[in-house]
Design a protein around this motif. Structure first.
Motif, PDB file in Angstrom:
ATOM      1  N   GLU A 121       0.824  -1.211   0.000  1.00  0.00           N
ATOM      2  CA  GLU A 121       0.000   0.000   0.000  1.00  0.00           C
ATOM      3  C   GLU A 121       0.855   1.257   0.000  1.00  0.00           C
ATOM      4  N   ASN A 125       0.644   4.894  -1.793  1.00  0.00           N
ATOM      5  CA  ASN A 125       0.126   6.032  -1.032  1.00  0.00           C
ATOM      6  C   ASN A 125       1.199   6.848  -0.323  1.00  0.00           C
ATOM      7  N   ASP A 240      -6.534   7.723   0.337  1.00  0.00           N
ATOM      8  CA  ASP A 240      -5.751   6.486   0.254  1.00  0.00           C
ATOM      9  C   ASP A 240      -6.477   5.380  -0.507  1.00  0.00           C
ATOM     10  N   GLY A 243      -4.299   2.665  -2.657  1.00  0.00           N
ATOM     11  CA  GLY A 243      -3.595   1.676  -1.860  1.00  0.00           C
ATOM     12  C   GLY A 243      -4.531   0.744  -1.121  1.00  0.00           C
ATOM     13  N   ASP A 244      -5.668   1.268  -0.628  1.00  0.00           N
ATOM     14  CA  ASP A 244      -6.627   0.446   0.106  1.00  0.00           C
ATOM     15  C   ASP A 244      -7.241  -0.623  -0.789  1.00  0.00           C
ATOM     16  N   THR A 246      -5.782  -1.886  -3.389  1.00  0.00           N
ATOM     17  CA  THR A 246      -4.716  -2.830  -3.715  1.00  0.00           C
ATOM     18  C   THR A 246      -4.585  -3.912  -2.654  1.00  0.00           C
ATOM     19  N   ARG A 247      -4.707  -3.533  -1.382  1.00  0.00           N
ATOM     20  CA  ARG A 247      -4.553  -4.501  -0.296  1.00  0.00           C
ATOM     21  C   ARG A 247      -5.867  -5.142   0.124  1.00  0.00           C
TER      22      ARG A 247
END
Length: 335
Positions: A121, A125, A240, A243-244, A246-247
């Protein structure tokens, strides 16, 4: 000393395209034979090492929580069982309030930034964070925690807030190691943590003994602030989103959609901007103190979009929460 030499690193190393996050950056070494000059430099580098982990949370978490404790201590006649601390004592305890918040946030950030999902992340980010930037490895971060966690427990005990400190460590474990921060209960964990940080900050600012005991009204006020956090903290997730996703983190903005999230933030910020002055029975000036930054946040979150704008809205939200912390003082001053 050998363990420390393997733990702390300089800021000069960088992760290249082929470099692993677990490869060893250039290590800080301490030659104890050179004594004070090198020791001072080593301590400064050590503090810079820790600062890199907490830099992004200092102005948006440490300062607001410290402000809650210090501002509430000024209104201790309605928030505590004791009398108001003298200005001298309050000024003397102010650094302890800030240090408590920073030290416990440090342990949270060390645990948070070393997980594989967080590294993935942060590449999107927050690429300046120390592990992603190549300043330190995951294993060195883990070793640092072997020292910082016991030190924080001792520090919290010495300040008389070991109960909140223990709760914070449990919540840190739930959020990071049990991946509660990736579930829909993420904001609930954060709001409870805020309650622990805020109540401890107030107790530290008030001092020991009966003076440091929070009154029933103070407990209710701390709980209200935690409800504010629970219902509006999602504003930090707007910036964010990449990135959030993505994870696979289940934030409100990802789970329910950006439009629903922005609308709910604006509504709840407006709601609490009315409820908090009502709770304290303030006059028009009290409503103005909270309502002005609240209206600004509500307008920004619905009109300004994109990571850069959402970051500004997040910081504006932090200022709004500090304005809420003025409410007990506004009540005492008759605003």
């Amino acid at each position: 000393m050998a363990a420390l030499e393997q733990t702390f690193v300089t800021e000069n190393a960088e992760i290249g395209p082929t470099r692993s996050i677990n490869s060893q950056p250039r290590i800080l070494s301490l030659n104890i034979t050179n004594k004070s000059p090198q020791l001072l430099g080593w301590i400064i580098r050590l503090l810079c090492f820790f600062w890199d982990y907490t830099e992004s949370n200092f102005t948006t978490f440490v300062i607001p929580n410290s402000s809650f404790g210090l501002l509430s201590a000024l209104a201790s006649s309605v928030l505590s069982e004791g009398s108001r601390p003298s200005t001298k004592n309050l000024l003397w305890r102010a650094p302890l309030v800030v240090l408590f918040n920073w030290f416990n946030v440090l342990n949270f950030d060390l645990a948070n930034q070393r997980s594989p999902k967080s590294i993935q992340e942060d590449r999107l980010n927050k690429p300046r964070r120390p592990i992603v930037a190549g300043k330190v490895t995951v294993d060195q971060t883990r070793r640092a925690m072997l020292a910082t966690i016991p030190a924080a427990w001792l520090f919290n005990y010495a300040l008389g807030v070991w109960k909140q400190g223990a709760s914070i460590q449990i919540l840190t474990w739930m959020y990071n190691d049990l991946e509660g921060g990736d579930e829909i209960i993420r904001d609930l964990i954060i709001s409870i943590a805020y309650g622990m940080f805020n109540s401890a900050s107030l107790e530290i600012a008030l001092g020991s003994g009966q003076a440091g005991q929070i009154s029933r009204r103070g407990i209710i006020w701390t709980a209200i602030i935690s409800m504010v956090i629970l219902t509006t903290m999602q504003v930090q997730d707007l910036k964010d989103q990449a990135g959030d996703r993505t994870r696979g983190r289940k934030t409100i903005v990802v789970f329910f959609g950006e439009r629903a999230s922005r609308t709910s933030i604006a509504l709840f910020v407006s709601f609490w901007s009315l409820v908090c002055p009502i709770f304290w029975s303030t006059g028009p000036l009290g409503y103005l103190i909270v309502g002005t930054p609240g209206a600004w946040v509500a307008w920004r979150v619905t009109r300004k979009q994109g990571p850069a704008e959402d970051c500004k809205t997040w910081k504006s939200w932090c200022l709004w929460t500090v304005a809420l912390y003025f409410m007990p003082i506004a009540y005492l001053l008759g605003f």
